[in-house]
Design a protein around this motif. Structure first.
Motif, PDB file in Angstrom:
ATOM      1  N   LYS A 157       0.808  -1.220   0.000  1.00 35.33           N
ATOM      2  CA  LYS A 157       0.000   0.000   0.000  1.00 35.33           C
ATOM      3  C   LYS A 157       0.844   1.275   0.000  1.00 35.33           C
ATOM      4  CE  LYS A 157      -4.004  -2.031   2.287  1.00 35.33           C
ATOM      5  NZ  LYS A 157      -5.010  -1.896   3.337  1.00 35.33           N
ATOM      6  N   LEU A 159       2.877   4.148  -2.406  1.00 38.97           N
ATOM      7  CA  LEU A 159       3.000   4.713  -3.749  1.00 38.97           C
ATOM      8  C   LEU A 159       4.326   4.246  -4.357  1.00 38.97           C
ATOM      9  CD1 LEU A 159       1.794   6.636  -5.820  1.00 38.97           C
ATOM     10  CD2 LEU A 159       3.037   8.487  -4.718  1.00 38.97           C
ATOM     11  N   TRP A 245       4.013   8.118   4.462  1.00 36.76           N
ATOM     12  CA  TRP A 245       4.072   9.046   3.336  1.00 36.76           C
ATOM     13  C   TRP A 245       2.744   9.778   3.139  1.00 36.76           C
ATOM     14  CZ3 TRP A 245       1.220   9.386  -1.096  1.00 36.76           C
ATOM     15  CH2 TRP A 245       0.357   8.320  -1.386  1.00 36.76           C
ATOM     16  N   PHE A 246       1.639   9.079   3.381  1.00 34.68           N
ATOM     17  CA  PHE A 246       0.346   9.738   3.185  1.00 34.68           C
ATOM     18  C   PHE A 246       0.138  10.835   4.232  1.00 34.68           C
ATOM     19  CE2 PHE A 246      -4.337  10.011   3.496  1.00 34.68           C
ATOM     20  CZ  PHE A 246      -4.601  10.339   2.176  1.00 34.68           C
ATOM     21  N   THR A 249       2.121  13.767   3.200  1.00 34.33           N
ATOM     22  CA  THR A 249       1.444  14.479   2.112  1.00 34.33           C
ATOM     23  C   THR A 249       0.345  15.384   2.653  1.00 34.33           C
ATOM     24  OG1 THR A 249       1.885  12.634   0.620  1.00 34.33           O
ATOM     25  CG2 THR A 249       0.184  14.191  -0.049  1.00 34.33           C
ATOM     26  N   CYS A 288     -10.333  11.098   3.640  1.00 32.03           N
ATOM     27  CA  CYS A 288      -9.275  10.300   3.012  1.00 32.03           C
ATOM     28  C   CYS A 288      -8.511   9.431   4.001  1.00 32.03           C
ATOM     29  CB  CYS A 288      -8.310  11.237   2.278  1.00 32.03           C
ATOM     30  SG  CYS A 288      -9.039  12.022   0.825  1.00 32.03           S
ATOM     31  N   TYR A 292      -8.174   5.523   3.640  1.00 33.37           N
ATOM     32  CA  TYR A 292      -6.861   4.980   3.296  1.00 33.37           C
ATOM     33  C   TYR A 292      -6.659   3.567   3.850  1.00 33.37           C
ATOM     34  CZ  TYR A 292      -1.781   4.681   2.825  1.00 33.37           C
ATOM     35  OH  TYR A 292      -0.513   4.289   2.507  1.00 33.37           O
ATOM     36  N   SER A 296      -6.676   2.297  -0.054  1.00 33.97           N
ATOM     37  CA  SER A 296      -5.578   3.258   0.005  1.00 33.97           C
ATOM     38  C   SER A 296      -5.324   3.946  -1.332  1.00 33.97           C
ATOM     39  CB  SER A 296      -4.304   2.568   0.497  1.00 33.97           C
ATOM     40  OG  SER A 296      -4.060   1.405  -0.264  1.00 33.97           O
ATOM     41  N   SER A 300      -5.524   7.931  -1.775  1.00 32.78           N
ATOM     42  CA  SER A 300      -4.345   8.678  -2.222  1.00 32.78           C
ATOM     43  C   SER A 300      -4.656   9.485  -3.472  1.00 32.78           C
ATOM     44  CB  SER A 300      -3.186   7.714  -2.491  1.00 32.78           C
ATOM     45  OG  SER A 300      -2.906   6.943  -1.349  1.00 32.78           O
ATOM     46  N   TYR A 303      -6.898  12.483  -2.653  1.00 30.54           N
ATOM     47  CA  TYR A 303      -6.220  13.600  -1.982  1.00 30.54           C
ATOM     48  C   TYR A 303      -5.261  14.327  -2.922  1.00 30.54           C
ATOM     49  CZ  TYR A 303      -4.260  16.440   1.674  1.00 30.54           C
ATOM     50  OH  TYR A 303      -3.877  17.520   2.429  1.00 30.54           O
ATOM     51  N   LEU A 304      -4.566  13.579  -3.791  1.00 35.92           N
ATOM     52  CA  LEU A 304      -3.671  14.230  -4.744  1.00 35.92           C
ATOM     53  C   LEU A 304      -4.444  15.119  -5.712  1.00 35.92           C
ATOM     54  CD1 LEU A 304      -1.134  11.382  -5.550  1.00 35.92           C
ATOM     55  CD2 LEU A 304      -0.679  13.498  -4.308  1.00 35.92           C
TER      56      LEU A 304
END
Length: 747
Positions: A157, A159, A245-246, A249, A288, A292, A296, A300, A303-304
């Motif tokens: 999960k 990126l 990482w999420f 972000t 989000c 997730y 996930s 992701s 949110y991006l």
């Protein structure tokens, strides 16, 4: 929005390419590296972990010439790829296959020099050596010719882009040493820059840039991670970056959006649609983050997309304001934050598969990041220059408002000083100079002005000595408050500080007036503690400090009811004082009138000169002499025992004249208290029809030694002839109580 769509379309056009037959990867020459893009997807998911079983499963599976879909990196388990490496040399080459992008674990199936299949495992889920540093690379021995390897990745999960790097072993070791030095140097410079911005922000009290500091802390490792440049960082740090990482972000983009909103002044009044949309983005993590844990990839992606739209919206507002309003800050924001918007769009395009992950896009993103770091200094420099100018202006305005030793601390707030009005519980102090206009009439105007300025300056210094803030100079007095330092700190014990300040003001006024050649400036002081509204009615070039509220009005009324060289304080202030102060001599309960209120307010009068003999009396006498206040009235002194009925109960008549009455009472009434005096004439008396009672008003009061209070009252609503008739009428009524004397008294 148009900008965002244009960029996405542009990236789609330049990035679209077909995937055909993949030639073997040529082993890197000395001093070079090769990007290995995992494209030959093995359509198999073997569960065995033994080398022979894996080799059999993978060799018999079909090879698809395509990249795996993004969702497969999240949910597809371990994905396998075939990599062919061609060694053009005549001997085996020791190579290193480096996992450039984050992945949870990495397996490589290879054939050793003996022809046996060997599985090498690396990554967070596989192995950890005795030093506690997880393995990030796998060493290969490539024989001459073309060799086939199978690479298995487990994303967990995270990126992930299927790109790896191939090095010669000796070059990789040298590169690691070089990169370690570069990382230490770059990280040191980056940290120093962040610390510098933080310290500078703290010094300027401009907490808007603090958001950039924390965004930079979270953004730098994130962009390294997403662009495959984090492989030279310590793996324990990589693990934390991968697992969170999420969260990085969300933190980064939220802080950047907050900064953009504040920097561009986006608010509900000027940009109602934009502010609602941006609030929706800031609330997006509420959806989000829980999503997730279940889906996930969707979380992701959502949110991006939201962050790209939010950045594009702020860019649109900044460009619109720059064009239509010629706003300088918006111009520099639109230019300076364009790179981060482009980078976010590139990451989004790679994530969704609109563009392939290629080294040229990585280099482009790092170019924009470097450009961003350079350009961000422009609006920051502009803001710094503007803030320095505002601080200099504010420092000049603060002169006289607060103590000199506190000006620098408050001035660094700049435009943030009382940007929004606040409610604070403070103690208000009103000071008024008695007979201000008469002093100007008697003295030369220039001389009077300089004398008054000297008095105001001395009063201000005393207020500052006790931590007070001078809200306004009223011409013939000052308005100050205690208990709030203007930069967010509440000061305890402000009631006592205000009273001690008032005491020193009165004692200084008496001492200065009794000096040889001194001019007496009698003071009246009113004090009240209440919650008030404190704000700045000025702009960035002008400070107009203002306090407002019913508590301020009440303090002003206390001052108006006060006798010269005395202090009146409200109940809230009195009961907050320490017992050692309230139990001392000099306090007496007093009733004062308040405009638009029918009942009297209870307050407390304090005589700050109670222990200093007749100094206050001497100062008042000198004041009367300097201003020629002596007038003649026929005033009758009355023997003790004659009582008049009033609206506040029976009061003993002490003296009377055409101007009014002197009444002795157990009540202490302040200046301005209206009262009715009933003459109790016999029904047959001819004056009963028109003068059964007299309306009067308290004009002065004094404390007697026996605990009673002498009130000087003035007859209201009568002309001189009528007052003279009342005087004769009272004279006839009291008969034998009156002593026929004429006293020279003050008006």
């Amino acid at each position: 929005m148009q900008f965002l769509i244009f960029n996405l379309l542009f990236m789609c056009l330049i990035a679209t390419r077909a995937i055909g037959e993949i030639a073997p990867v040529t082993a890197p020459t000395k001093g070079a590296q090769v990007d290995v893009e995992l494209i030959e997807f093995v359509d198999a998911s073997p569960t065995a972990d033994q080398a022979s079983e894996l080799k059999h499963s993978l060799q018999s599976a079909p090879i698809l010439m395509r990249r795996a879909e993004s969702t497969q990196f999240f949910h597809g388990g371990r994905l396998w790829y075939r990599v062919q490496i061609h060694n053009t040399e005549q001997q085996s080459l020791p190579l290193v296959l480096v996992n450039a992008f984050p992945t949870y674990s990495l397996w490589v199936l290879a054939t050793n020099d003996s022809g046996q299949s060997v599985v090498t495992k690396a990554g967070f889920a596989e192995t950890e050596n005795v030093l506690g540093r997880l393995q990030a690379s796998i060493e290969l021995s490539a024989p001459p010719g073309t060799s086939t390897y199978y690479v298995g990745t487990l994303s967990h999960k995270i990126l992930f882009f299927p790109v790896m790097k191939l090095w010669r072993l000796e070059d990789y070791n040298q590169e690691q040493m070089k990169r370690s030095s570069l990382v230490l140097t770059g990280a040191g410079a980056y940290v120093m820059a962040l610390v510098g911005v933080f310290l500078f922000t703290f010094w300027l009290r401009s907490f808007m840039f603090i958001k950039l500091v924390f965004a930079g802390i979270a953004y730098f490792p994130l962009i390294l991670l997403l662009n495959g440049q984090a492989y030279f960082l310590p793996l324990i740090l990589r693990r934390g970056m991968i697992e969170y990482w999420f969260a990085l972000t969300v933190l980064t983009m939220s802080l950047v959006i907050f900064f953009g909103v504040e920097f561009n002044g986006i608010n509900r009044k000027r940009n109602p649609i934009a502010i609602r949309a941006l609030k929706g983005f800031l609330a997006l993590p509420l959806v989000c983050v829980p999503l997730y844990f279940y889906e996930s990839f969707t979380a992701s992606l959502l949110y991006l997309i939201g962050s790209a739209l939010a950045l594009g919206l702020i860019q649109f507002v900044a460009i619109k304001r720059a064009i239509m309003e010629h706003d300088r800050d918006s111009v520099f924001y639109a230019i300076s934050f364009l790179p981060i918007t482009i980078v976010d769009c590139l990451v989004l395009a790679e994530f969704t598969g609109l563009i392939p992950h290629d080294s040229k896009y990585v280099d482009l993103q790092f170019f924009f990041i470097g450009l961003q770091c350079l350009l961000i200094t422009i609006p920051m420099g502009m803001k710094v220059t503007e803030m320095r100018q505002n601080i200099a202006i504010l420092r000049r305005h603060l002169k006289g408002i607060i103590a000199d030793d506190r000006i620098d601390d408050v001035a660094t707030m700049g435009p943030n000083l009382l940007r929004e009005p606040i409610d604070e519980y403070v103690t208000i102090l009103f000071v008024d100079i008695v007979g201000y206009s008469l002093i100007f009439e008697r003295m030369n105007s220039t001389e009077a002005f300089h004398s008054l300025r000297q008095v105001m300056s001395e009063m201000t210094q005393i207020v500052h000595r006790y931590g007070g803030v001078v809200d306004k100079s009223l011409g013939d007095g000052i308005l100050a408050f205690f208990g709030y330092d203007l930069i967010g700190k509440t000061i305890q014990g402000h009631e006592g500080a205000a009273l001690l300040c008032a005491r020193d003001l009165q004692q200084h006024a008496v001492a200065a007036g009794l000096r040889d050649g001194g001019t007496v400036f009698p003071l009246r002081v009113g004090i009240n503690s209440a919650k008030v509204n404190i704000g700045n009615l000025g702009d960035e070039n002008r400070l107009d400090l203002t306090i407002a509220g019913s508590g301020v009005v009440l303090a002003s009324r206390f001052e108006g009811c006060c006798e010269p060289f005395k202090i009146i304080l409200g109940e809230a202030t009195y009961f907050a004082l320490p017992p050692d102060i309230t139990n001392s001599s000099g306090f007496s309960r007093i009733l004062v009138p308040v405009k638009h209120q029918t009942s009297l307010n209870t307050a407390y009068e304090y005589d700050p000169l109670v222990d200093q003999g007749d100094l206050a009396f001497q100062a008042l006498e000198r004041y009367r002499q300097q201003n020629q206040f002596m007038v003649q009235h026929a005033r009758h002194q009355v023997q003790e025992g004659y009582v008049l009925r009033t609206s506040y109960g029976p009061m003993q008549l002490v003296n009377f004249s055409v101007g009014g009455f002197g009444l002795l009472s157990s009540l202490h009434l302040g200046r301005g208290v209206p009262l009715e005096i009933f003459l109790d004439l016999p029904p047959s008396h001819p004056a009963t029809a028109w003068v059964s009672s007299v309306s009067a008003e308290v004009v002065w009061s004094a404390v007697r030694g026996d605990g009673r209070f002498l009130q000087g009252v003035r007859v209201n609503g009568r002309n001189l002839e009528q007052r003279d008739m009342i005087f004769k009428l009272v004279e006839d009524l009291i008969g034998h109580f009156a002593l026929k004397t004429r006293d020279q008294i003050s008006a």
